[in-house]
Design an enzyme around this catalytic site. Sequence first.
Site, PDB file in Angstrom:
ATOM      1  N   LYS A   1     -12.349  40.323 -46.497  1.00 30.17           N
ATOM      2  CA  LYS A   1     -11.803  41.531 -45.882  1.00 30.17           C
ATOM      3  C   LYS A   1     -10.282  41.464 -45.939  1.00 30.17           C
ATOM      4  CE  LYS A   1     -12.214  44.027 -41.474  1.00 30.17           C
ATOM      5  NZ  LYS A   1     -12.758  43.922 -40.099  1.00 30.17           N
TER       6      LYS A   1
ATOM      7  N   HIS B   1      -8.160  43.533 -44.294  1.00 29.72           N
ATOM      8  CA  HIS B   1      -7.489  44.137 -43.148  1.00 29.72           C
ATOM      9  C   HIS B   1      -8.085  43.532 -41.877  1.00 29.72           C
ATOM     10  CE1 HIS B   1     -11.146  46.482 -43.908  1.00 29.72           C
ATOM     11  NE2 HIS B   1     -11.160  46.728 -42.619  1.00 29.72           N
TER      12      HIS B   1
END
Length: 222
Positions: free
Chosen positions: A107, A109
């Site tokens: 991921k 963010h």
Amino acid sequence: MPGTHAEEFVRFALDHGVLRFGEFTVKSGRLSPYFFNAGLFNDGGAVGRLAQFYAQALVDSGLGFDMLFGPAYKGIPLATATAVALAGHPALAGRTVPFAFNRKEAKDHGEGGTLVGAPLAGRVVIIDDVITAGTSVRESVALIRAAGAQPAAVLIALDRMERAGADGALSAHSAVQEVEQAYGIPVVSIASLADIMAVLEGDAGLSAHGEAVAAYRRRYGV
């Protein structure tokens, strides 16, 4: 007369169509007389009961552990549900067990990274449905060790007790045995092919499948 915990699990898998008998081409290309697909435990009641089987198998193993890890994707609900089942298990006396799992892609963010859940720490039990090539175990062991934690065991639903490789060039050990030797950690299974055969032998309605399963085990088993 009730059977063993393992045989009870075999019957549970049969009742939910997870374990079936017939002729099935499996991932290895072999024609197998039985097929086990844990993805068919697909409602809340079935997954809750499945988690109780996992929890009991782990408790019965006597192994020390601090948390659970579920490799993406099948291991994610298994680790989550088993952590819930362990929280209510009398052997843990109210102790709750942390769990974590990984993403297939990092991921970019928020908190980022590939790991979700509790920080990997202490003795970690990897939970999956079966071991075939051992790829998810290898990746999980690497993640756990990279975090400074210790892979303590692998917990699976079914040990097929089956050697890999082409006919005439079969491996010396089963996938489970190879994982145990490669990483120096035990593999705990709820049930095995031997337990399936015990159920077949004791059930007149299923005994017609017994010889085909026995022949398959003679050919590929350990």
